[in-house]
Write a protein that holds these residues in place. Structure first.
Motif, PDB file in Angstrom:
ATOM      1  N   TRP A  29       0.824  -1.209   0.000  1.00 29.17           N
ATOM      2  CA  TRP A  29       0.000   0.000   0.000  1.00 29.17           C
ATOM      3  C   TRP A  29       0.853   1.250   0.000  1.00 29.17           C
ATOM      4  CZ3 TRP A  29      -4.144   1.588  -1.728  1.00 29.17           C
ATOM      5  CH2 TRP A  29      -5.422   1.110  -1.430  1.00 29.17           C
ATOM      6  N   ALA A  30       2.125   1.172  -0.351  1.00 27.25           N
ATOM      7  CA  ALA A  30       3.018   2.307  -0.114  1.00 27.25           C
ATOM      8  C   ALA A  30       2.684   3.530  -0.949  1.00 27.25           C
ATOM      9  CB  ALA A  30       4.457   1.906  -0.386  1.00 27.25           C
ATOM     10  N   GLY A  31       2.339   3.353  -2.209  1.00 24.53           N
ATOM     11  CA  GLY A  31       2.273   4.516  -3.082  1.00 24.53           C
ATOM     12  C   GLY A  31       0.932   4.769  -3.706  1.00 24.53           C
ATOM     13  N   LEU A  32       0.843   5.908  -4.393  1.00 22.13           N
ATOM     14  CA  LEU A  32      -0.334   6.295  -5.151  1.00 22.13           C
ATOM     15  C   LEU A  32       0.089   6.470  -6.595  1.00 22.13           C
ATOM     16  CD1 LEU A  32      -1.602   9.075  -2.740  1.00 22.13           C
ATOM     17  CD2 LEU A  32      -2.566   6.793  -2.955  1.00 22.13           C
ATOM     18  N   SER A  33      -0.868   6.422  -7.495  1.00 29.27           N
ATOM     19  CA  SER A  33      -0.523   6.699  -8.884  1.00 29.27           C
ATOM     20  C   SER A  33      -1.078   8.061  -9.267  1.00 29.27           C
ATOM     21  CB  SER A  33      -1.056   5.585  -9.791  1.00 29.27           C
ATOM     22  OG  SER A  33      -2.431   5.369  -9.555  1.00 29.27           O
TER      23      SER A  33
ATOM     24  N   LEU B 254       8.234   5.533  -5.283  1.00 30.50           N
ATOM     25  CA  LEU B 254       8.617   4.663  -4.176  1.00 30.50           C
ATOM     26  C   LEU B 254       7.961   3.298  -4.309  1.00 30.50           C
ATOM     27  CD1 LEU B 254       9.889   4.158  -1.372  1.00 30.50           C
ATOM     28  CD2 LEU B 254       7.847   5.210  -0.372  1.00 30.50           C
ATOM     29  N   GLN B 255       6.676   3.282  -4.649  1.00 30.95           N
ATOM     30  CA  GLN B 255       5.956   2.015  -4.788  1.00 30.95           C
ATOM     31  C   GLN B 255       6.590   1.129  -5.859  1.00 30.95           C
ATOM     32  OE1 GLN B 255       3.935   0.270  -3.160  1.00 30.95           O
ATOM     33  NE2 GLN B 255       2.008  -0.225  -4.155  1.00 30.95           N
ATOM     34  N   LYS B 256       7.047   1.728  -6.935  1.00 30.98           N
ATOM     35  CA  LYS B 256       7.705   0.945  -7.990  1.00 30.98           C
ATOM     36  C   LYS B 256       8.917   0.199  -7.438  1.00 30.98           C
ATOM     37  CE  LYS B 256       6.553   3.187 -12.375  1.00 30.98           C
ATOM     38  NZ  LYS B 256       7.101   3.830 -13.588  1.00 30.98           N
TER      39      LYS B 256
ATOM     40  N   THR C 154      -1.236  -2.297 -13.497  1.00 28.26           N
ATOM     41  CA  THR C 154      -0.414  -3.321 -14.143  1.00 28.26           C
ATOM     42  C   THR C 154       0.584  -2.688 -15.105  1.00 28.26           C
ATOM     43  OG1 THR C 154      -2.211  -4.922 -13.952  1.00 28.26           O
ATOM     44  CG2 THR C 154      -0.469  -5.424 -15.531  1.00 28.26           C
ATOM     45  N   ALA C 155       0.129  -1.678 -15.824  1.00 28.53           N
ATOM     46  CA  ALA C 155       1.025  -0.989 -16.753  1.00 28.53           C
ATOM     47  C   ALA C 155       2.165  -0.297 -16.003  1.00 28.53           C
ATOM     48  CB  ALA C 155       0.240   0.025 -17.578  1.00 28.53           C
ATOM     49  N   ALA C 156       1.853   0.204 -14.809  1.00 26.52           N
ATOM     50  CA  ALA C 156       2.854   0.943 -14.039  1.00 26.52           C
ATOM     51  C   ALA C 156       3.846   0.032 -13.343  1.00 26.52           C
ATOM     52  CB  ALA C 156       2.156   1.832 -13.019  1.00 26.52           C
ATOM     53  N   TYR C 157       3.357  -1.071 -12.746  1.00 23.65           N
ATOM     54  CA  TYR C 157       4.199  -1.901 -11.900  1.00 23.65           C
ATOM     55  C   TYR C 157       4.535  -3.261 -12.497  1.00 23.65           C
ATOM     56  CZ  TYR C 157       2.453   1.487  -8.482  1.00 23.65           C
ATOM     57  OH  TYR C 157       2.116   2.634  -7.826  1.00 23.65           O
ATOM     58  N   GLY C 158       3.780  -3.673 -13.510  1.00 22.90           N
ATOM     59  CA  GLY C 158       3.959  -5.002 -14.063  1.00 22.90           C
ATOM     60  C   GLY C 158       2.894  -5.947 -13.540  1.00 22.90           C
ATOM     61  N   ASN C 159       2.828  -7.115 -14.139  1.00 21.99           N
ATOM     62  CA  ASN C 159       1.844  -8.132 -13.744  1.00 21.99           C
ATOM     63  C   ASN C 159       2.428  -8.952 -12.591  1.00 21.99           C
ATOM     64  OD1 ASN C 159      -0.396  -9.761 -13.687  1.00 21.99           O
ATOM     65  ND2 ASN C 159       0.148 -10.920 -15.518  1.00 21.99           N
ATOM     66  N   LEU C 160       2.349  -8.398 -11.391  1.00 19.34           N
ATOM     67  CA  LEU C 160       3.078  -8.938 -10.249  1.00 19.34           C
ATOM     68  C   LEU C 160       2.263  -9.869  -9.371  1.00 19.34           C
ATOM     69  CD1 LEU C 160       4.805  -5.624  -9.098  1.00 19.34           C
ATOM     70  CD2 LEU C 160       5.719  -7.350 -10.648  1.00 19.34           C
ATOM     71  N   SER C 161       0.953  -9.714  -9.381  1.00 20.12           N
ATOM     72  CA  SER C 161       0.133 -10.435  -8.424  1.00 20.12           C
ATOM     73  C   SER C 161      -1.295 -10.536  -8.928  1.00 20.12           C
ATOM     74  CB  SER C 161       0.154  -9.709  -7.076  1.00 20.12           C
ATOM     75  OG  SER C 161      -0.725 -10.313  -6.156  1.00 20.12           O
ATOM     76  N   HIS C 162      -2.002 -11.549  -8.427  1.00 17.17           N
ATOM     77  CA  HIS C 162      -3.426 -11.689  -8.724  1.00 17.17           C
ATOM     78  C   HIS C 162      -4.258 -11.572  -7.454  1.00 17.17           C
ATOM     79  CE1 HIS C 162      -2.349 -12.875 -12.768  1.00 17.17           C
ATOM     80  NE2 HIS C 162      -1.559 -13.826 -12.287  1.00 17.17           N
ATOM     81  N   ILE C 163      -3.624 -11.143  -6.365  1.00 12.13           N
ATOM     82  CA  ILE C 163      -4.324 -10.990  -5.088  1.00 12.13           C
ATOM     83  C   ILE C 163      -4.499  -9.505  -4.823  1.00 12.13           C
ATOM     84  CG2 ILE C 163      -4.315 -11.534  -2.622  1.00 12.13           C
ATOM     85  CD1 ILE C 163      -2.591 -13.926  -3.204  1.00 12.13           C
TER      86      ILE C 163
ATOM     87  N   LEU D  36     -14.500   1.307 -13.804  1.00 12.37           N
ATOM     88  CA  LEU D  36     -13.440   1.928 -13.011  1.00 12.37           C
ATOM     89  C   LEU D  36     -12.472   0.886 -12.463  1.00 12.37           C
ATOM     90  CD1 LEU D  36     -15.519   4.641 -11.121  1.00 12.37           C
ATOM     91  CD2 LEU D  36     -13.720   5.043 -12.807  1.00 12.37           C
ATOM     92  N   GLN D  37     -12.997  -0.272 -12.098  1.00 15.73           N
ATOM     93  CA  GLN D  37     -12.127  -1.340 -11.605  1.00 15.73           C
ATOM     94  C   GLN D  37     -11.125  -1.762 -12.678  1.00 15.73           C
ATOM     95  OE1 GLN D  37     -10.641  -2.756  -8.933  1.00 15.73           O
ATOM     96  NE2 GLN D  37     -12.589  -3.551  -8.132  1.00 15.73           N
ATOM     97  N   LYS D  38     -11.616  -1.965 -13.876  1.00 12.03           N
ATOM     98  CA  LYS D  38     -10.730  -2.382 -14.968  1.00 12.03           C
ATOM     99  C   LYS D  38      -9.708  -1.297 -15.279  1.00 12.03           C
ATOM    100  CE  LYS D  38     -10.580  -4.138 -19.709  1.00 12.03           C
ATOM    101  NZ  LYS D  38      -9.388  -4.937 -19.338  1.00 12.03           N
ATOM    102  N   SER D  39     -10.153  -0.051 -15.298  1.00 13.41           N
ATOM    103  CA  SER D  39      -9.229   1.044 -15.558  1.00 13.41           C
ATOM    104  C   SER D  39      -8.143   1.112 -14.481  1.00 13.41           C
ATOM    105  CB  SER D  39     -10.004   2.365 -15.610  1.00 13.41           C
ATOM    106  OG  SER D  39      -9.117   3.455 -15.784  1.00 13.41           O
ATOM    107  N   PHE D  40      -8.563   0.950 -13.222  1.00  7.81           N
ATOM    108  CA  PHE D  40      -7.625   0.999 -12.106  1.00  7.81           C
ATOM    109  C   PHE D  40      -6.576  -0.108 -12.230  1.00  7.81           C
ATOM    110  CE2 PHE D  40      -5.970   0.098  -7.956  1.00  7.81           C
ATOM    111  CZ  PHE D  40      -6.022   1.279  -7.229  1.00  7.81           C
TER     112      PHE D  40
END
Length: 730
Positions: free
Chosen positions: A166-170, A212-214, A287-296, A278-282
């Motif tokens: 939860w560290a960062g915001l976009s 920072l989140q990245k 995912t575009a910003a951080y990568g496909n890192l998790s499904h949770i 909005l969920q899909k956009s979020f």
């Protein structure tokens, strides 16, 4: 306590080059704390079922050649298991450890101690979870990457594989909706909105948090952990209905007495098509910003804020549509939620309503619930193991980042195993969900260690190996006072109601100070005299101060009670009250002076960490400093959650708490002198004014109470001379 703990015999190792490039980050995990021993460990990732329980094996290395001088082999079936294997070796064979506040790993002996008979261990649960949403406000709100860097290593080594991210915001086009950095957690929960600080959340802070989140999520994944990523919860700015007048938006309730401009958040109901969009956009942007890192994904809709309706079909529709939105954005999505609401609003969340709410999510493996307060108020039994959904046994602890020594050691060893083995259990993990990271590490460590043992850990043996002697302040079995113990010196002064509290702001001391805290402090002091080298050990200095702090705050109770007895006496004069109050003010002076000797107990550290994000700009600096000050004092524009996040920090004790107690004593003297009746409302008004003034002043303008350290203090059987005058704090 963290370093009673300090091993007198220390040891550490070397590190080998990996023949498996994908294991490179494990070698980095060794290099960071012990670069001088590169070449001593060799990691091997055994092929197998990726969903299998994490397992590692330690053995002495047998293969040595010109390119590999490894002394210890660690074989595992996951990166997380290998990291836990490394931790097992350095703690159990090397006698060193790593804490939130620092590391002693570089003190392991060379050559490394041999393993001897190979050691194989497996986790008894699939997930080892870490973090609470509010930890990101109470502790890490102003962390830089340098502040953060130790924590991912701490998590990985202890076997954590599911941390909250939860560290960062976009992006933020809704600045007037967002709360300040110290209150972001409750903005995300839908409890509050906007900011009662003059100005708005600095855009530069948002951009910096994004950067920072990245870094953080990248480091987390490298260390074999699956970050739990944010998702769209449904909370929207009030202006949302201006843009979408036909949207299905309901207004939440007032939270904790906050005035309407700062609460009553708008909630876009999940069955509105806009929610899924909005969920899909979020998630797509994330995912575009951080990568496909998790499904949770973490998603909490009703934290201390009840649903619009308690109708069973309504509740089922909410979760059904919410999960459908996650699934549309990520077909492999798993919804993770904190289960605090089921305890906090138990009257609303009847078994039938909880079953309807959870039942709206199809399949039992599509959702994970954190049984957030398992050590004191478990809900899994009442809710029939969450009606088949997966859940994690959690230890909450440390409300508001309070620092009192507390813990139920017996519970966090035996209870998770009992829950795991109970008939029909759907428990899949053990986790730490502290509100703040301010001490009491023993009770956190033991739960993560319990996750690797199918039998309840033997407490006596564990404590001896962890602290080198028995510890008894972690035996609290009163569920009404678990998770924190607050000093009455941090509370708004009052004539009654401060001592022996349970429930909210618990102050009940459940152990005997004279037989537990005093001997512990005495032994620490004696150890420092007998082994002078200890005085330069940071962990020793931390523990010496921490136990001194606990002793002084416990003694404050005796002095306060003596003062109240004198005041309530029909024969006492204003001079009698003044004399009875002198040792109280003296103790606060001493406590502040002791706290100022260690950087981990400084108000200035908290304030400066907030201001550094302003990059030297005056307006953001004032905004951020007010945020930092307000959270630990009034917690709201006019004390809505007053003193909840109180701390015993040098500068805060003398600049704020002592100021309040001095005003309280002055009021008692005046009423005694003039024959006035004590007025609790008037006292509260005085304290609120002091809080508002303190929150808005510049750092450094606090004035310590004008008392010289000349008196001793203590009453009755608890009489004790000030430790800060009996010995020099190393």
């Amino acid at each position: 306590m963290k370093a009673l703990i300090v091993p007198l015999v220390v040891a550490l190792a070397t590190l080998a080059k990996s023949s498996f490039p994908h294991l490179a980050r494990l070698y980095d995990l060794v290099k960071r704390p012990i670069p001088q021993h590169a070449g001593a460990f060799r990691f091997a990732l055994a092929p197998g079922n990726p969903t299998a329980i994490d397992t590692f094996t330690l053995r002495d290395a047998t293969l040595q050649d010109d390119n590999c001088s490894a002394q210890i082999d660690i074989e595992c079936n996951s990166i997380s298991a290998c990291a836990r294997g490394l931790y097992t070796y350095v703690t159990e064979f090397g006698g060193v450890d790593i804490w939130w506040t620092g590391s002693r790993l570089d003190q392991i002996t060379s050559p490394l101690p041999p393993v001897g008979t190979p050691v194989t261990r497996s986790s008894v649960v699939r997930y080892r979870y870490f973090f609470n949403t509010v930890t990101f406000s109470y502790t890490t709100a102003f962390y830089t990457f340098e502040d953060w860097e130790l924590l991912p290593d701490w998590m990985a080594l202890r076997g954590v594989n599911l941390p909250l991210a939860w560290a960062g915001l976009s992006e933020a086009d809704i600045a007037d909706f967002l709360s300040g950095p110290a209150f972001q957690a409750w903005n995300r929960f839908g409890n509050i909105q906007s900011s009662w600080t003059v100005g708005e959340l600095p855009r530069q802070w948002i951009d910096d948090q994004f950067a920072l989140q990245k870094k953080l999520v990248s480091r987390t994944v490298e260390l074999g952990m699956t970050p739990v990523m944010p998702s769209f919860t449904g909370f929207v700015p009030r202006t949302f209905t201006t843009l979408y007048p036909n949207a299905s938006v309901v207004v939440g309730g007032q939270w904790s007495g906050f005035p309407p401009p700062y609460t009553n958040d708008s909630f876009l109901e999940p069955f509105d098509p806009l929610f899924a969009a909005l969920q899909k956009s979020f998630i797509d942007k994330q995912t575009a910003a951080y990568g496909n890192l998790s499904h949770i994904y973490t998603l909490d809709q009703y934290n201390e804020n009840n649903p619009y309706s308690g109708d069973l079909s309504y509740l089922a529709n909410i979760t059904s549509a919410t999960f459908a939105s996650l699934k549309a954005a990520d077909p492999q999505a798993v919804w993770l939620m904190q289960g605090w609401l089921f305890f906090n609003a138990e009257t609303f969340w009847t078994n039938e309503r909880v079953q309807a709410y959870l039942g709206g999510v199809p399949g039992n493996d599509s959702m994970i619930t954190l049984d957030l307060y398992s050590e004191a108020q478990p809900q899994w039994q009442r809710l029939d193991s969450y009606f088949g959904k997966q859940w994690i046994w959690c230890q909450l602890h440390d409300f508001g980042g309070n620092q009192g020594m507390e813990g139920n050691f017996a519970n966090v060893t035996a209870a998770p195993i009992e829950a795991l083995l109970s008939p029909g259990s759907t428990m899949i993990g053990m986790g730490l969900t502290p509100e703040g990271l301010e001490g009491n590490e023993l009770v956190y460590d033991v739960l993560l260690d319990q996750a690797w043992s199918s039998n309840a850990i033997d407490r006596a043996t564990y404590v001896l190996s962890w602290t080198s002697r028995s510890s008894t302040v972690y035996s609290n079995t009163n569920p009404s006072s678990q998770a924190t113990v607050k000093s009455i010196s941090e509370l708004e002064p009052a004539l009654v109601g401060l001592v022996n509290r349970t429930g909210h702001h618990p102050t009940l001391i459940f152990y005997n100070t004279n037989t537990m805290v005093v001997p512990a402090l005495k032994m620490l002091i004696e150890a420092g005299y007998e082994l002078k080298e200890l005085r330069s050990v940071l962990e020793y200095r931390y523990d010496l101060l921490d136990i001194t702090r606990q002793l002084l705050t416990n003694r404050f109770i005796d002095i306060y009670q003596s003062l109240i007895i004198v005041y309530n006496s029909s024969t006492s004069t204003e001079d009698d009250v003044s004399r009875a109050a002198e040792p109280l003010q003296q103790l606060l002076f001493d406590l502040d002076r002791v706290l100022l000797t260690n950087s981990h107990f400084l108000l200035a550290k908290w304030i400066d960490s907030a201001k550094v994000w302003s990059r030297g700009n005056a307006t953001p600096s004032s905004y951020l400093e007010y945020n930092a000050r307000n959270q630990i004092t009034l917690w709201g524009p006019t004390g809505q959650i007053n003193d909840y996040a109180s701390r015993q920090w040098g500068g805060l004790v003398s600049g704020y708490y002592a100021r309040r107690w001095k005003a309280f004593v002055r009021y008692l003297v005046e009423t005694k002198k003039n024959g006035m009746t004590y007025n609790a409302t008037m006292v509260s008004d005085i304290m609120l004014e002091i809080g508002e003034q303190w929150d808005k002043q510049l750092l450094g303008s606090e004035q310590s109470i004008p008392v010289e350290p000349t008196a001793t203090y203590g009453t009755g059987t608890s009489t004790q001379e000030s430790p800060s005058r009996r010995m020099a704090v190393p």
